[in-house]
Design a protein around this motif. Structure first.
Motif, mmCIF file in Angstrom:
data_model
loop_
_atom_site.group_PDB
_atom_site.id
_atom_site.type_symbol
_atom_site.label_atom_id
_atom_site.label_comp_id
_atom_site.label_asym_id
_atom_site.label_seq_id
_atom_site.Cartn_x
_atom_site.Cartn_y
_atom_site.Cartn_z
ATOM 1 N N GLU A 84 0.853 -1.185 0.000
ATOM 2 C CA GLU A 84 0.000 0.000 0.000
ATOM 3 C C GLU A 84 0.886 1.232 0.000
ATOM 4 O O GLU A 84 2.011 1.199 0.485
ATOM 5 C CB GLU A 84 -0.955 -0.006 1.202
ATOM 6 N N LYS A 85 0.409 2.296 -0.617
ATOM 7 C CA LYS A 85 1.210 3.527 -0.593
ATOM 8 C C LYS A 85 0.318 4.703 -0.239
ATOM 9 O O LYS A 85 0.327 5.723 -0.924
ATOM 10 C CB LYS A 85 1.958 3.737 -1.908
ATOM 11 N N LEU A 86 -0.448 4.549 0.805
ATOM 12 C CA LEU A 86 -1.290 5.638 1.291
ATOM 13 C C LEU A 86 -0.410 6.843 1.579
ATOM 14 O O LEU A 86 0.707 6.685 2.067
ATOM 15 C CB LEU A 86 -2.015 5.202 2.568
ATOM 16 N N VAL A 87 -0.931 8.015 1.297
ATOM 17 C CA VAL A 87 -0.192 9.287 1.408
ATOM 18 C C VAL A 87 1.243 9.181 0.883
ATOM 19 O O VAL A 87 2.142 9.860 1.360
ATOM 20 C CB VAL A 87 -0.192 9.873 2.844
ATOM 21 N N GLY A 88 1.462 8.305 -0.092
ATOM 22 C CA GLY A 88 2.787 8.186 -0.684
ATOM 23 C C GLY A 88 3.782 7.446 0.199
ATOM 24 O O GLY A 88 4.960 7.370 -0.126
ATOM 25 N N ASN A 89 3.307 6.902 1.318
ATOM 26 C CA ASN A 89 4.186 6.189 2.249
ATOM 27 C C ASN A 89 4.075 4.694 1.974
ATOM 28 O O ASN A 89 3.055 4.083 2.244
ATOM 29 C CB ASN A 89 3.748 6.507 3.682
ATOM 30 N N ARG A 90 5.157 4.102 1.426
ATOM 31 C CA ARG A 90 5.083 2.684 1.022
ATOM 32 C C ARG A 90 5.146 1.754 2.231
ATOM 33 O O ARG A 90 6.014 1.883 3.079
ATOM 34 C CB ARG A 90 6.236 2.341 0.085
ATOM 35 N N MET A 91 4.210 0.810 2.252
ATOM 36 C CA MET A 91 4.214 -0.211 3.300
ATOM 37 C C MET A 91 3.834 -1.545 2.692
ATOM 38 O O MET A 91 3.030 -1.595 1.757
ATOM 39 C CB MET A 91 3.176 0.125 4.361
ATOM 40 N N LYS A 138 2.939 -5.355 9.273
ATOM 41 C CA LYS A 138 3.212 -4.265 8.335
ATOM 42 C C LYS A 138 4.696 -3.947 8.347
ATOM 43 O O LYS A 138 5.322 -3.949 9.417
ATOM 44 C CB LYS A 138 2.440 -3.012 8.766
ATOM 45 N N GLU A 190 7.287 -0.897 7.052
ATOM 46 C CA GLU A 190 7.354 0.459 6.501
ATOM 47 C C GLU A 190 8.721 0.667 5.857
ATOM 48 O O GLU A 190 9.744 0.622 6.547
ATOM 49 C CB GLU A 190 7.126 1.474 7.632
ATOM 50 N N ASN A 228 10.104 3.278 4.530
ATOM 51 C CA ASN A 228 10.740 4.533 4.881
ATOM 52 C C ASN A 228 11.585 4.444 6.147
ATOM 53 O O ASN A 228 12.687 4.980 6.222
ATOM 54 C CB ASN A 228 9.604 5.537 5.103
ATOM 55 N N TYR A 267 5.714 -3.816 12.147
ATOM 56 C CA TYR A 267 4.649 -3.648 13.130
ATOM 57 C C TYR A 267 3.743 -4.869 13.135
ATOM 58 O O TYR A 267 3.512 -5.470 12.077
ATOM 59 C CB TYR A 267 3.747 -2.460 12.766
ATOM 60 N N GLN A 322 5.732 14.584 0.574
ATOM 61 C CA GLN A 322 5.679 13.202 0.111
ATOM 62 C C GLN A 322 4.320 12.906 -0.544
ATOM 63 O O GLN A 322 4.251 12.272 -1.597
ATOM 64 C CB GLN A 322 5.912 12.309 1.329
ATOM 65 N N ALA A 358 3.653 11.989 -4.461
ATOM 66 C CA ALA A 358 2.974 10.758 -4.867
ATOM 67 C C ALA A 358 1.813 11.073 -5.800
ATOM 68 O O ALA A 358 1.580 10.370 -6.784
ATOM 69 C CB ALA A 358 2.486 10.006 -3.633
ATOM 70 N N LEU A 364 -3.776 6.309 -2.681
ATOM 71 C CA LEU A 364 -3.138 7.229 -1.745
ATOM 72 C C LEU A 364 -4.027 7.544 -0.543
ATOM 73 O O LEU A 364 -3.565 8.100 0.443
ATOM 74 C CB LEU A 364 -2.746 8.527 -2.450
#
Lengths: 91, 420
Positions: A52-59, A78, A80, A82, A87, B88, B92, B145
């Motif tokens: 998943e890359k919610l808000v551009g944060n890859r997990m 999970k 992360e 970054n 977790y 960020q 994205a 996103l």
């Protein structure tokens, strides 16, 4: 399943594409009020994994299965990218 | 045949913050409770930066103090901003947009324009095609996103931007030329792009209340009332705008930095030191774009929130930290009324290129400043802003470089511009 989002210590291997695969981790349930140390839990099976890359944060999110206290449990982990943190997401 | 799409994130800071927290296991969605993103109150930056829709129902306004927001809504959740996260998120989102078109203009942190041209030159169902792309964009941004956007579709940037402002959140609106009279003209004139509070007041005085009224007014009259900017807003009211979607940033007309201070300043020495810290940032930025400025202005805001500003025009354009600081101090000494200050700023305008400029016989030893600035800039770029700073800042509560959103960031934080 309940959301825990608890940081855990993890042993994992990374395949040649750079994708991590969890093997075993150390954890103590917040509900476990005994004096036990952290316990090692082996991951028996990764049922499903997705990125998943919610808000551009890859997990990476893993749906896994392990035997804990003689009970077969399904839960989610999970990772992360970054921060390189693992977790325990839901159990 | 082409269309312009304007993508605007719905309550950007707040929804980004909310999704980030959900991703990290938060149980409540900030978007569903009265919540605001607010600055740090301890350093007196305590204003509302973004609000959730439930917070809007308590009449909380962006820009008001957290203190008054809390009075309107006891139990309001306040979270601190995280500008790196916002960068960020914005990156994205722009990455997704780039999959559909090579021409993207990042207009601010949460808004982008996209020039969309289908592969076939004259497809029959062009408008449906554009709509389809917009639907896809909206869906992908929401699913991948996690936040929602409004998309405006129009024949030019102005109409696309106006369209994205219509109803929120998570909507797509079109505003083609034939729809202007129906969709844009009934809106109050203050909704029009480029029309601010002062202009609205003037137009109200002449009984121009809606965008339609403005569009139908004789442009000569408007020119008489508002001078040149009046003609621009008249064109906007008629949906005329020929600006291009460009990757190039909007030409910079001035550079300035300001700071709301953590404590009130009432002595000259500290004030000068703060001016130096601001000059460091302004100087660094103006040298980065390889220009010099002729007009230095100093803005002061007293503890009673009275703001005043004074500027002076120099014979010779400058870009050196020391020279900017000296000029700022001179203006400050002339202007300051000896009261306690809570906010200070330095702006440099009248920019010109560094290639040709007038030399002076009387100027101080400028070459030395130039070399020093160049060396400092290089070191700071390579090793970070904290690498070296002037001695007066050691053991001082004042940061050696002041102003700007993200400290020590290579790229500039995309700020809103008032030009399309």
């Amino acid at each position: 399943m309940k959301v825990w989002m608890q940081p855990i210590e993890m042993i994992a291997f990374f395949d040649v594409t750079g994708k991590p695969r969890p093997l075993r981790y150390r954890w103590k349930s917040p509900l476990d009020h005994s004096d036990h140390e952290l316990r090692v839990i082996k991951i028996d099976r990764v049922i499903e994994c997705r990125e998943e890359k919610l808000v551009g944060n890859r997990m990476m999110v893993y749906r896994c299965q392990s035997v804990i206290d003689d009970l077969e449990k399904v839960y989610e982990l999970k990772y992360e990218f970054n921060t390189c943190k693992w977790y325990l997401y839901k159990m | 045949m082409f269309s312009i799409l304007h993508v605007d994130v719905n309550s950007a800071y707040l929804s980004w913050e909310a999704v980030y927290r959900l991703q990290h296991g938060a149980r409540v969605d900030l978007r569903e409770i009265p919540a605001v993103v607010g600055g740090d109150e301890a350093s007196r930056h305590g204003i509302v930066l973004a609000k959730s829709i439930p917070a809007k129902k308590f009449d909380i306004q962006t820009g008001e103090t957290l203190f008054s927001a809390r009075q309107k809504c006891p139990g309001l959740v306040v979270v601190s901003p995280n500008y790196k996260l916002y960068m960020q998120c914005s990156d994205a989102m722009n990455d997704i947009l780039r999959e559909y078109s090579p021409v993207i203009q990042r207009y601010s942190i949460d808004e982008s324009f996209m020039h969309y041209q289908p592969a076939i030159l004259q497809p029959k169902n062009f408008r449906e095609k554009v709509m389809e792309v917009a639907q896809q964009l909206r869906r992908r941004i929401r699913e991948e996103l996690g936040f929602t956007v409004n998309i405006g579709i129009g024949p030019n940037k102005l109409l696309a931007k106006m369209a994205s402002e219509f109803r929120k959140p998570d909507q797509i609106h079109t505003l083609y030329r034939h729809e202007i009279a129906e969709k844009m003209w009934p809106l109050p004139v203050s909704e029009l792009f480029f029309v601010g509070r002062a202009t609205t007041k003037k137009l109200f005085r002449y009984n121009v209340l809606t965008i339609g009224d403005l569009a139908k007014t004789n442009p000569d009259l408007i020119h008489r009332w508002l001078k040149k900017p009046g003609l621009l807003i008249w064109q906007y009211a008629n949906g005329l705008d020929d600006s291009q979607v460009t990757e190039q940033p909007v030409p910079i007309k001035s550079i300035g930095n300001s700071n709301t201070l953590a404590f009130d300043v009432a002595d000259r020495k500290t004030a000068h030191q703060i001016l130096l810290a601001l000059s460091e940032t302004v100087g660094k930025r103006i040298r980065h774009i390889e220009r010099s400025g002729r007009v230095v202005s100093v803005t002061l805001r007293s503890a009673e929130l009275v703001t005043y500003r004074k500027q002076s025009c120099l014979e010779i354009p400058i870009d050196s930290t020391t020279l900017i600081w000296k000029e700022a101090c001179r203006i400050f000494d002339e202007t300051w009324k000896r009261e306690a200050l809570r906010h200070m700023g330095i702006h440099l305008s009248g920019l010109c290129s560094n290639d040709y400029y007038q030399l002076s016989l009387l100027q101080e030893n400028e070459e030395r400043f130039k070399k020093l600035d160049q060396t400092i800039d290089k070191l700071r770029q390579r090793f970070g802003d904290a690498t070296l700073f002037r001695g007066c800042f050691s053991h001082s509560p004042i940061q050696p470089l002041m102003g700007g959103v993200i400290q020590e960031e290579e790229t500039e934080y995309p700020m809103m511009s008032s030009y399309l």
